[in-house]
Design a protein around this motif. Structure first.
Motif, short mmCIF file in Angstrom:
data_model
loop_
_atom_site.label_atom_id
_atom_site.label_comp_id
_atom_site.label_asym_id
_atom_site.label_seq_id
_atom_site.Cartn_x
_atom_site.Cartn_y
_atom_site.Cartn_z
N ASP A 46 49.48 119.68 85.17
CA ASP A 46 49.35 118.76 84.04
C ASP A 46 49.61 117.34 84.55
O ASP A 46 50.76 116.88 84.57
CB ASP A 46 50.34 119.13 82.94
N PRO A 47 48.56 116.63 84.97
CA PRO A 47 48.75 115.30 85.56
C PRO A 47 49.48 114.33 84.65
O PRO A 47 50.16 113.44 85.12
CB PRO A 47 47.30 114.84 85.82
N GLN A 48 49.33 114.48 83.32
CA GLN A 48 49.95 113.53 82.39
C GLN A 48 51.48 113.66 82.38
O GLN A 48 52.17 112.77 81.90
CB GLN A 48 49.40 113.73 80.98
N ASN A 61 39.56 112.17 87.98
CA ASN A 61 40.16 112.50 86.69
C ASN A 61 41.67 112.67 86.80
O ASN A 61 42.42 112.28 85.88
CB ASN A 61 39.54 113.78 86.12
N THR A 62 42.13 113.25 87.91
CA THR A 62 43.58 113.41 88.10
C THR A 62 44.26 112.05 88.23
O THR A 62 45.35 111.82 87.68
CB THR A 62 43.87 114.26 89.34
N ILE A 68 43.25 109.29 86.86
CA ILE A 68 43.27 108.69 85.52
C ILE A 68 44.44 109.24 84.71
O ILE A 68 45.23 108.48 84.13
CB ILE A 68 41.94 108.95 84.79
N GLU A 69 44.58 110.56 84.69
CA GLU A 69 45.61 111.18 83.85
C GLU A 69 47.01 110.90 84.40
O GLU A 69 47.96 110.71 83.63
CB GLU A 69 45.36 112.68 83.76
N MET A 88 48.23 107.32 83.30
CA MET A 88 48.18 106.92 81.89
C MET A 88 49.46 106.22 81.45
O MET A 88 49.46 105.46 80.49
CB MET A 88 47.90 108.13 81.00
N MET A 115 42.78 102.26 78.39
CA MET A 115 42.25 103.30 79.27
C MET A 115 40.98 102.84 79.97
O MET A 115 40.72 103.21 81.12
CB MET A 115 41.96 104.57 78.45
N THR A 132 40.01 112.10 72.42
CA THR A 132 39.57 111.06 73.35
C THR A 132 38.23 110.49 72.90
O THR A 132 37.55 111.06 72.03
CB THR A 132 39.41 111.64 74.77
#
Length: 283
Positions: A23-25, A58-59, A61-62, A65, A91, A161
């Motif tokens: 869970d990158p976030q 994508n990783t 980006i997350e 955040m 974003m 999103t």
């Protein structure tokens, strides 16, 4: 082994060197800073459009955040009802920063990204701070957007999103963002409007918008840099111009010059080192 073969093997095995992030976030900001460097290293050698490239991008980006939330917090005085829009616009700035960042800049990604995020948010306020006449198509899109947002929030249990909204509404992501911006066109506030708060006392809205222009400190550096640039070979000056004025990626520069991205990276690193040494000698 040839250089071409070595580069090919780097690309093939790049994804193998990327850690799995469940869970990158939820990655802590301190860990995100160190892990981002690894992902940027692999992003530079992966081919755009591949699954591995998208995973790395994508990783990134997350994982970052939290930078958007940090930047958005500066505009908390705008009101909670606008915070969702502020984060969404931020974003966009984060994504632009990731697409334009390169490790050869030798700066922390956080220092590079925050100005992009804040700039995008300020542009959002600049374009929506005044009450204006909104075209009918945007009025209708705004209503549809509100319905789609409520539906997805209920279904997903979180704020949807832009991409998810665009898929449900059969619109492009740019059109969804445009509809979001249109929703802010009905309200306006004077920059001289007083804001009362227990912590700040009575202040004006303008106090939360204006910031010191740190770019003024760079004027002297620009004057010192100009003669050093003039001494460079034509190709080196062209690479510097494409990278920092046109803001092209190394891959795009390589396409213009008809050489490999790795060669452009080496040329850029060598030129920047020469300019840096020249600046230190001048100072």
């Amino acid at each position: 082994m040839t250089a071409t073969t070595s580069l090919h093997e780097d690309v093939v095995h790049a994804a193998d060197r990327l850690p799995e992030v469940a869970d990158p976030q939820k990655v802590a900001p301190r860990d995100a800073r160190s892990m981002s460097k690894l992902f940027f290293e692999q992003l530079a050698v992966l081919e755009e459009g591949t699954c591995e490239y998208q995973y790395a991008r994508n990783t990134l980006i997350e994982m970052n955040m939290s930078l958007v939330r940090y930047a958005a917090g500066r505009f908390r005085s705008r009101g909670a009802d606008q915070m969702e829009d502020i984060v969404q616009v931020g974003m966009i700035g984060l994504i632009k920063a990731i697409d334009r960042f390169e490790l050869s800049r030798e700066v922390e990604f956080t220092s590079f990204a925050v100005p992009y995020i804040v700039g995008e948010i300020k542009r959002f306020f600049r374009d929506t701070s005044w009450a204006v006449h909104v075209p009918r198509r945007l009025q209708e899109a705004r209503v549809e957007l509100a319905r789609a947002t409520d539906e997805l929030r209920s279904r997903l249990g979180r704020t949807p999103t832009v991409r998810e909204l665009a898929e449900l509404m059969n619109l492009s992501q740019d059109e969804v963002i445009e509809a979001r911006l249109a929703a802010n066109g009905y309200n306006s506030s004077s920059l001289d409007a007083a804001i009362n708060g227990e912590e700040t006392g009575e202040t004006a809205l303008a106090d939360f918008i204006g910031t010191e222009d740190t770019a003024m400190e760079l004027v002297e550096d620009f004057h010192a840099l100009a003669p050093l640039l003039a001494e460079l070979a034509e190709r080196d000056r062209r690479i510097i111009h494409m990278r920092f004025v046109e803001e092209l990626t190394q891959a795009q520069i390589a396409e213009h010059l008809g050489c490999s991205q790795m060669h452009v990276s080496r040329l850029l690193s060598r030129t920047l080192a020469r300019l840096r040494q020249g600046m230190l000698t001048t100072n």
